[in-house]
Design an enzyme around this catalytic site. Structure first.
Site, short mmCIF file in Angstrom:
data_model
loop_
_atom_site.label_atom_id
_atom_site.label_comp_id
_atom_site.label_asym_id
_atom_site.label_seq_id
_atom_site.Cartn_x
_atom_site.Cartn_y
_atom_site.Cartn_z
N SER A 1 -61.90 -27.70 29.12
CA SER A 1 -62.89 -28.63 28.58
C SER A 1 -64.10 -28.72 29.51
CB SER A 1 -62.25 -30.00 28.40
OG SER A 1 -63.18 -30.91 27.88
N SER B 1 -64.75 -33.79 22.74
CA SER B 1 -64.21 -34.92 23.51
C SER B 1 -63.64 -34.32 24.79
CB SER B 1 -63.13 -35.63 22.70
OG SER B 1 -62.76 -36.83 23.35
N GLU B 2 -64.11 -34.82 25.95
CA GLU B 2 -63.83 -34.09 27.19
C GLU B 2 -62.38 -34.13 27.64
OE1 GLU B 2 -65.96 -36.67 26.98
OE2 GLU B 2 -65.82 -38.02 28.72
N ASN B 3 -61.54 -34.94 26.98
CA ASN B 3 -60.13 -34.89 27.32
C ASN B 3 -59.42 -33.70 26.68
OD1 ASN B 3 -60.75 -36.47 24.98
ND2 ASN B 3 -58.61 -37.05 24.84
#
Lengths: 212, 234
Positions: free
Chosen positions: A88, A46-48
């Site tokens: 990330s 998850s890119e967060n």
């Protein structure tokens, strides 16, 4: 007759391989997580700032400090790691993520992708989509074959502002599956149930080779 | 030098001026410095340029500074959840610069690390690349993006100590560490200020050198998309 959202998600899940690190976009791509084969080991990013994303929490597990990139509450797994947004996107831009599955407004026969803005309408922003399509090893688009008004979304050239140029490797629609070669060239490789090549041709603007 | 301040209001004294650039940590409403945002509103400072991945919601987070029209310009990657933002933007009251999320994160990291520019393939061939320097490396095209610094960075951490060492929790880390490093002055609000020596030095996420002031806040931690599953009956 044609595929529904879950059929498309099920087909997209077949693009995953054992050991893959995968980023799933919002919408139909999120459903793909439900169809990952039990025999393979896949880690969702998850890119967060999270690797090893778990399912949605039970009511008593909800944690405001634990969300996915769609801002939904989620859970962690035993393998989970957390990191900053810079780390990330280092993973993403640096080519460490194997597969990105995301939605689109338009895809062109050369692999151009448009999914972030419609001129004249309020623009919400590209979020992480431009970074994902530029950096991830393989990009799979899952979308309806035509717009709500019936207009083709697989085009000679995108009419909307691009998210990435020549970045799409595969498109899965409710009518079938297309592969896009490096450097361009679209090929229809699978048909959805009870869909004919003529059905596909009549709702597609892009040129494509038929290889079903 | 004492870094611990009593509250958000006193921590902002002497560092706020009209027209300043402020970085504000967080992703959506997760890990935002909610006490410092509210206190910044109360200072009445105006014409702010705010660098933040998102713009809060109408009545929480950076939405508070939009309601009072204290923001002149936003640099963000996604602003979808805020009606007041949309109204001000469409009427031309608010400037907006979109950055791809990874580019925004790296611009903050670079700014804090003394790197004025870097090359990335994100956005090549798109509107984002227009007017930017293009350069080829090993046959692939990249565009130049610049590092960002701020007059003030406000960040949220889980635990901190009197030296300003910070630890973040789960996905509330997001943009906070890079923004902490890129502020000429950085103020951190934490859930708990712990005694010196109680944080494991091997596990500090933001070393205290990046943090000039620290406060203990009270956190509502609002959830944007509460998504749950049902327990199956045994």
């Amino acid at each position: 007759m044609a595929w529904d959202r879950n059929d498309m998600a099920r087909r997209a899940a077949k693009e995953m391989e054992d050991g893959f690190y995968v980023n799933l976009g919002i919408g139909i791509p999120t459903l793909v997580a439900n169809y990952i084969d039990d025999d393979i080991d896949v880690t969702l990013q998850s890119e967060n700032g999270m690797l090893g994303m778990g399912p949605f929490p039970f009511e008593d597990e909800v944690d405001p400090d634990l969300i996915n990139a769609g801002k939904q509450t989620i859970t962690e797994l035993r393998r989970t790691s957390y990191f900053s947004s810079a780390d990330s996107f280092g993973m993403i831009r640096g080519g460490h993520i194997d597969l990105s599955i995301l939605g689109a407004m338009e895809v062109a026969e050369n692999g151009d992708l448009a999914n972030w803005m419609i001129p004249g309408k309020m623009v919400k922003g590209m979020g992480g989509a431009m970074d994902l399509v530029a950096g991830v090893k393989r990009v799979v688009v899952v979308m309806d074959h035509t717009s709500k008004s019936g207009a083709p979304k697989l085009l000679h050239e995108c009419s909307l502002p691009l998210t990435g140029k020549g970045v799409v490797d595969m498109v899965i629609t409710n009518l079938g599956v297309f592969e896009i070669a490096e450097g361009g060239g679209m090929k229809l490789t699978e048909l959805a149930d009870d869909v004919s090549v003529d059905d596909v041709k009549s709702s597609t603007e892009a040129n494509f080779e038929v290889a079903v | 030098m004492k870094k611990i301040f009593n509250d958000a209001k006193s921590a902002l004294e002497g560092v706020v001026f009209d027209g300043m650039t402020v970085m504000s940590g967080g992703f959506g409403l997760c890990g935002i410095p909610e006490n410092l945002i509210a206190a910044l509103r109360d200072t009445g400072v105006k014409d702010l340029t705010v660098i933040s991945n998102n713009a809060g919601v109408d009545d929480f987070g950076l939405g508070l500074l939009l309601q009072t029209r204290q923001i002149k310009k936003m640099i963000s990657s996604y602003v979808g959840e805020n009606k007041e933002f949309e109204r001000q933007y469409l009427s031309g009251e608010l400037e907006l610069e979109f950055n791809p999320q990874g580019t925004l994160a790296e611009r903050c990291r670079a700014g804090g690390a003394g790197i004025p520019g870097f090359f990335t393939k994100t956005g090549v061939g798109t509107l984002i690349a227009e007017g930017k320097e293009h350069k080829e490396f090993d046959g692939e095209t990249y565009i130049m993006e610049t590092g960002l610094v701020a007059d003030l960075s406000i960040v949220k951490a889980w635990k901190g100590d009197e030296q300003g060492n910070l630890i973040f929790r789960k996905t509330a880390r997001n943009f906070n560490p890079m923004m902490a490093s890129a502020g000429k002055v950085t103020i951190a609000e934490v859930e708990e200020i712990v005694p010196l020596g109680s944080l494991d030095p091997d596990n500090i996420h933001t070393p205290g050198i990046f943090v000039q002031r620290i406060i203990k806040g009270e956190h509502e931690k609002r959830i944007e998309q509460r998504t749950v599953r049902e327990r199956e009956n045994a």
